[in-house]
Design an enzyme around this catalytic site. Structure first.
Site, PDB file in Angstrom:
ATOM      1  N   THR A 165      41.536  45.035  38.137  1.00 15.26           N
ATOM      2  CA  THR A 165      40.257  44.656  37.561  1.00 15.26           C
ATOM      3  C   THR A 165      39.295  45.820  37.699  1.00 15.26           C
ATOM      4  O   THR A 165      39.393  46.569  38.661  1.00 15.26           O
ATOM      5  CB  THR A 165      39.716  43.438  38.340  1.00 15.26           C
ATOM      6  OG1 THR A 165      40.714  42.435  38.372  1.00 15.26           O
ATOM      7  CG2 THR A 165      38.453  42.886  37.733  1.00 15.26           C
ATOM      8  N   ARG A 193      43.612  30.642  30.694  1.00 10.91           N
ATOM      9  CA  ARG A 193      43.545  30.896  32.147  1.00 10.91           C
ATOM     10  C   ARG A 193      42.316  31.760  32.454  1.00 10.91           C
ATOM     11  O   ARG A 193      42.072  32.777  31.828  1.00 10.91           O
ATOM     12  CB  ARG A 193      44.813  31.602  32.610  1.00 10.91           C
ATOM     13  CG  ARG A 193      44.844  31.981  34.107  1.00 10.91           C
ATOM     14  CD  ARG A 193      44.387  33.397  34.362  1.00 10.91           C
ATOM     15  NE  ARG A 193      44.512  33.778  35.779  1.00 10.91           N
ATOM     16  CZ  ARG A 193      44.049  34.909  36.285  1.00 10.91           C
ATOM     17  NH1 ARG A 193      43.426  35.773  35.515  1.00 10.91           N
ATOM     18  NH2 ARG A 193      44.186  35.180  37.566  1.00 10.91           N
ATOM     19  N   VAL A 194      41.541  31.317  33.426  1.00  9.84           N
ATOM     20  CA  VAL A 194      40.370  32.082  33.863  1.00  9.84           C
ATOM     21  C   VAL A 194      40.613  32.525  35.293  1.00  9.84           C
ATOM     22  O   VAL A 194      40.983  31.716  36.149  1.00  9.84           O
ATOM     23  CB  VAL A 194      39.091  31.227  33.770  1.00  9.84           C
ATOM     24  CG1 VAL A 194      37.895  31.976  34.352  1.00  9.84           C
ATOM     25  CG2 VAL A 194      38.816  30.824  32.321  1.00  9.84           C
ATOM     26  N   GLY A 195      40.415  33.804  35.555  1.00 13.03           N
ATOM     27  CA  GLY A 195      40.597  34.318  36.905  1.00 13.03           C
ATOM     28  C   GLY A 195      39.303  34.303  37.699  1.00 13.03           C
ATOM     29  O   GLY A 195      38.340  33.603  37.370  1.00 13.03           O
ATOM     30  N   ASP A 196      39.283  35.107  38.753  1.00 13.12           N
ATOM     31  CA  ASP A 196      38.104  35.162  39.623  1.00 13.12           C
ATOM     32  C   ASP A 196      36.972  36.015  39.047  1.00 13.12           C
ATOM     33  O   ASP A 196      35.813  35.848  39.419  1.00 13.12           O
ATOM     34  CB  ASP A 196      38.488  35.730  40.996  1.00 13.12           C
ATOM     35  CG  ASP A 196      39.081  37.138  40.881  1.00 13.12           C
ATOM     36  OD1 ASP A 196      39.873  37.381  39.947  1.00 13.12           O
ATOM     37  OD2 ASP A 196      38.751  37.992  41.719  1.00 13.12           O
TER      38      ASP A 196
HETATM   39  N1  GLY Z   1      41.421  39.555  39.474  1.00 13.78           N
HETATM   40  C1  GLY Z   1      41.600  39.412  38.088  1.00 13.78           C
HETATM   41  C2  GLY Z   1      42.289  38.187  37.693  1.00 13.78           C
HETATM   42  O1  GLY Z   1      43.018  37.592  38.480  1.00 13.78           O
HETATM   43  O2  GLY Z   1      42.128  37.791  36.557  1.00 13.78           O
END
Ligand code: GLY
Length: 312
Positions: A165, A193-196
């Site tokens: 990232t 899908r959504v990440g952090d």
């Molecule tokens: N850290 C980025 C993701 O997992 O989408």
């Protein structure tokens, strides 16, 4: 009165030239927010960076879905987009969410609608190289034509193609801190899908009075421990940057150790967190060794690469 230390803290994958140009702007008086956005935009345009912006790995359907967030440590205002498709600079759209809307996070069609309304530049974000890699991976994992996206995603994710990232934390000459995070997320992810990265508190948190934190690696783990906000809140409670980083990474390691037994996380198995405290001290911590980060102060001619701390 001595001016505040000017600092750019970034993940090691960011090109030196982007950080150095950002530092040059800070020396000339640019704000932390403008420089954080500038560096993030440069990375989003880099076709060789396959986990951010143009050229990012797509989802299992071959669509590039981008997540980004921006936080202003002076005001605690924040903006974010999740699953944004077809716009050149997700980080700029995220910053405009912060500046123009009474909201923090826009997702999918709403994020795209907002991007159109503010005149954000459109772009097909799937590069020829990313398309070819996706087609090859699909050919490897398809066993029957009628298989659904769940089956394909689980099979495709056994090979890890990064959830690295773009992380940057900038402190300017008046002591304001801003943090920016941008990513295409996990390669071959399930659509939606959504990440952090777009979740304030999970992948990004920033407060002038206490410090800032940004995450990369497996977003599902950072979400589950609220990694970025937790690190900053520990510093708020008086913990040193070192103690806060080690504590959050120990929690992440425990979680990942347990999660590694589950097929869907078998290969995406690390998290790295960048930290800056209110005085401008910096550090980075990770659940596995061998990772690094970059930092440049106003006195440094170029960014220095340092090893992250991996608590045993
Ligand atoms: N850290 C980025 C993701 O997992 O989408």
């Amino acid at each position: 009165m001595a001016s505040a230390p000017i600092i750019v803290l970034a993940n090691a994958e960011i090109r030196d030239e982007f950080i150095m140009e950002g530092m040059q702007r800070l020396r000339r008086g640019a704000s932390a927010g403008d420089v954080a956005e500038f560096i993030a935009c440069a990375v989003e345009d880099d076709p060789e960076e396959h986990t951010v912006g143009y050229g990012g790995w797509p989802n299992i359907l071959g669509e590039v879905e981008l997540d980004a967030s921006f936080m202003d440590g002076a005001t605690l205002r924040a903006g974010a987009v999740a699953g944004l498709k077809g716009f050149r600079h997700p980080i700029s759209v995220a910053r405009q969410v912060m500046l123009r809307l009474p909201h923090v996070l826009l997702a999918g069609e709403g994020a795209a609608r907002f991007a159109i309304e503010i005149g954000a530049e459109r772009r097909d974000m799937l590069s020829p190289e990313a398309r070819a890699a996706w087609q090859q991976r699909i050919a490897e994992v398809v066993q029957h034509e009628e298989e659904d996206a769940i089956t394909l995603t689980v099979r495709a994710l056994v090979e890890r193609r990064g959830s690295d990232t773009m992380n940057v934390i900038v402190r300017d000459g008046v002591g304001d801190i801003c943090s920016a995070v941008s990513t295409s997320g996990i390669a071959w992810k399930y659509p939606g899908r959504v990440g952090d990265s777009p979740l304030i508190g999970a992948g990004n948190y920033c407060a002038n009075r206490y410090g800032a934190a940004t995450c990369m690696g497996l977003g599902e783990a950072a979400i589950r421990v609220g990694a970025a906000a937790q690190a900053v809140m520990l510093m708020r409670l008086g913990w040193s940057l070192e103690a806060a980083g080690r504590e959050v990474v120990c929690q992440l390691s425990t979680l990942l150790g347990e999660s590694n037994a589950a097929d869907h996380m078998r290969r995406a198995d690390w998290v790295r967190i960048l930290l800056m405290d209110a005085a401008g001290n910096v550090g980075a911590f990770a659940t596995r060794p061998g990772l690094s980060y970059k930092v440049q102060t106003a006195d440094d001619p170029w960014p220095i690469t340092r090893e992250v701390v991996c608590p045993a």
